[in-house]
Design an enzyme around this catalytic site. Structure first.
Site, mmCIF file in Angstrom:
data_model
loop_
_atom_site.group_PDB
_atom_site.id
_atom_site.type_symbol
_atom_site.label_atom_id
_atom_site.label_comp_id
_atom_site.label_asym_id
_atom_site.label_seq_id
_atom_site.Cartn_x
_atom_site.Cartn_y
_atom_site.Cartn_z
ATOM 1 N N ARG A 46 -2.806 4.558 18.989
ATOM 2 C CA ARG A 46 -2.697 5.062 17.614
ATOM 3 C C ARG A 46 -2.316 6.538 17.626
ATOM 4 O O ARG A 46 -1.501 6.999 16.854
ATOM 5 C CB ARG A 46 -4.002 4.848 16.834
ATOM 6 C CG ARG A 46 -4.013 5.604 15.501
ATOM 7 C CD ARG A 46 -5.049 5.129 14.493
ATOM 8 N NE ARG A 46 -6.331 4.799 15.063
ATOM 9 C CZ ARG A 46 -7.213 5.704 15.551
ATOM 10 N NH1 ARG A 46 -6.946 6.993 15.534
ATOM 11 N NH2 ARG A 46 -8.355 5.297 16.055
ATOM 12 N N TYR A 98 11.919 6.526 -5.519
ATOM 13 C CA TYR A 98 11.512 5.179 -5.137
ATOM 14 C C TYR A 98 10.172 4.895 -5.824
ATOM 15 O O TYR A 98 9.255 5.725 -5.776
ATOM 16 C CB TYR A 98 11.360 5.110 -3.613
ATOM 17 C CG TYR A 98 10.975 3.748 -3.126
ATOM 18 C CD1 TYR A 98 11.906 2.723 -3.075
ATOM 19 C CD2 TYR A 98 9.676 3.469 -2.724
ATOM 20 C CE1 TYR A 98 11.547 1.465 -2.635
ATOM 21 C CE2 TYR A 98 9.311 2.208 -2.281
ATOM 22 C CZ TYR A 98 10.257 1.211 -2.245
ATOM 23 O OH TYR A 98 9.897 -0.042 -1.815
ATOM 24 N N LYS A 196 15.338 0.377 6.263
ATOM 25 C CA LYS A 196 16.661 0.235 5.645
ATOM 26 C C LYS A 196 17.767 0.504 6.678
ATOM 27 O O LYS A 196 17.905 -0.265 7.598
ATOM 28 C CB LYS A 196 16.741 1.138 4.424
ATOM 29 C CG LYS A 196 15.475 1.102 3.536
ATOM 30 C CD LYS A 196 15.254 -0.234 2.875
ATOM 31 C CE LYS A 196 13.890 -0.370 2.201
ATOM 32 N NZ LYS A 196 13.515 0.713 1.294
HETATM 33 C C1 LIG Z 1 12.280 1.172 0.740
HETATM 34 C C2 LIG Z 1 12.151 2.606 0.414
HETATM 35 C C3 LIG Z 1 10.935 3.274 0.578
HETATM 36 C C4 LIG Z 1 9.675 2.569 1.051
HETATM 37 O O1 LIG Z 1 9.797 2.150 2.360
HETATM 38 P P1 LIG Z 1 9.048 0.851 2.964
HETATM 39 O O2 LIG Z 1 9.575 0.831 4.365
HETATM 40 O O3 LIG Z 1 9.455 -0.321 2.133
HETATM 41 O O4 LIG Z 1 7.599 1.118 2.872
HETATM 42 C C5 LIG Z 1 10.889 4.618 0.288
HETATM 43 N N1 LIG Z 1 11.963 5.279 -0.189
HETATM 44 C C6 LIG Z 1 13.144 4.657 -0.375
HETATM 45 C C7 LIG Z 1 14.290 5.425 -0.907
HETATM 46 C C8 LIG Z 1 13.281 3.299 -0.084
HETATM 47 O O5 LIG Z 1 14.449 2.685 -0.300
#
Ligand SMILES: *Cc1c(COP(=O)(O)O)cnc(C)c1O
Length: 379
Positions: A46, A98, A196
């Site tokens: 961790r 977001y 992403k």
């Molecule tokens: C998806 C996303 C997040 C959150 O990320 P997770 O990996 O789903 O927790 C934060 N900011 C943006 C711009 C995103 O597209």
């Protein structure tokens, strides 16, 4: 070194022990000490893990930071950042973040953190927020935003904040470090949902905070370790693999998205197209200055409102109807009924998220095939 070389070699020397060309996956949760309190620097996974350390080193190098912290998701990274601001702090944040980030910031208010949401696409609003009320500790930005691809002038906004001694964080998820490097523009912290573009294949969750200074790294690593929202070593391995192909992927995403945006903006059944690469987009000039390309996300409002948008979303064949973005495959999302469903209707309306709006994550398939698919769905 140029970008494409750095993504594959920077911080990714072959393993000194075995010569392995790829960073090994260290599944061990604990590490031997030669004497109590004396060891290799790794103690417990961790707190630190060699595969995660490799990912963090790579992220720091490609964003130009002094260090980076990897998390199990983008929101785990964002919550560690927000949690690091104690009662009595003040955060000024974009009003089009977001939604998960907005929710966490609203929650921080219940712990006695003052949070002001402002439209950061107008610099005057940022200046006004800093000029009124108590000292600001953190300016939290996102550019381009989701789903309308609004653009904030990061250099100008960061300059306002830095003059007042505030820390600047930028969610760089939509651009990726290939297209935009906020630390070079004056930010102190770069936030990523690595789920992403960095992961890039819709098969791994991940988040990151990349920081300008060692002191920020120390402060935030306390929260990474104490709250414990870390990614697994295997997830770190997948994310490193994603970084290695990020350059070619992001360029192909961008080339396809530009074509898709141009096609949609000329289509009689599309009322409005949102893409920073279109000269008519309000953020086009700023995006051209601060980004090396406009990214793979395109939103469009179809003629006929929600029933038409649903019909188009269902008729698309190559664009899969699903949430998330940034993977090699094209996706279509209906924000009002999917990603932004939890947002009250009035707020959706105020933000311009109409029933006719579709958000496309344009993949790296052949561009002609994607245009053909959109054409048949819009018929
Ligand atoms: C998806 C996303 C997040 C959150 O990320 P997770 O990996 O789903 O927790 C934060 N900011 C943006 C711009 C995103 O597209």
């Amino acid at each position: 070194m140029e970008w494409d070389t750095r993504l594959i070699h920077d911080g990714q020397e072959p393993d000194p022990l075995t010569g392995a060309v790829n960073v090994p996956v260290y599944l061990s949760t604990t590490f031997r000490q030669s004497s109590p309190g004396v060891g290799t620097g790794f103690v417990y996974s961790r707190t630190g893990n060699p595969t995660r350390a490799a990912l963090e080193r790579i992220l720091a190098r490609i964003e130009g930071g002094a260090g980076a912290l990897a998390f199990g998701s983008g929101l785990a990274a964002i919550s560690a950042l927000i949690m690091s601001y104690p009662k009595g702090s003040r955060i000024v944040a974009g009003d089009d973040l977001y939604h998960g980030a907005t929710r966490l910031l609203e929650h921080a208010r219940t712990h006695g953190v003052r949070v002001d949401f402002v439209d950061t696409t107008e610099l005057a609003n940022v200046r006004r927020a800093f000029a009124s009320g108590p000292r600001v500790d953190l300016l939290y930005l996102e550019s381009p935003t989701n789903p309308l691809l609004k653009v904030t002038d990061l250099r100008a906004a960061a300059a306002v904040a830095r003059k007042e001694g505030a820390t600047v964080a930028v969610d760089n998820t939509f651009a990726s470090p290939v297209l935009q490097r906020p630390i070079e523009l004056g930010a102190d912290i770069v936030v990523h949902s690595m789920t992403k573009y960095i992961g890039g294949h819709s098969d791994v969750l991940g988040g990151a905070l990349v920081v300008r200074s060692k002191s920020l790294l120390e402060r935030l690593s306390w929260f990474q370790n104490s709250a414990g929202g870390v990614p697994s070593p295997f997830d770190c391995y997948l994310l490193i693999r994603g970084v290695r192909t990020l350059g070619v992927r992001v360029r192909q995403h961008g080339a396809n998205a530009q074509r898709v945006a141009e096609f949609l903006s000329a289509h009689p059944r599309v009322a409005r197209t949102f893409y920073p690469g279109l000269p008519g987009h309000p953020g086009h000039d700023v995006a051209r200055r601060q980004m090396d390309g406009f990214g793979g996300m395109v939103s469009a409002e179809v003629v006929g409102g929600q029933p038409s948008a649903i019909r188009v979303a269902r008729r698309l064949k190559l664009f899969t109807l699903a949430e998330s973005l940034g993977g090699v495959e094209s996706l279509v999302n209906h924000p009002a009924l999917m990603t932004h469903r939890a947002m009250p209707k009035a707020e959706q309306k105020a933000k311009g998220i109409s029933g006719g709006l579709l958000r496309l994550s344009v993949g790296i398939e052949d561009g002609d095939d994607l245009i053909d698919d959109l054409r048949q769905a819009l018929e």
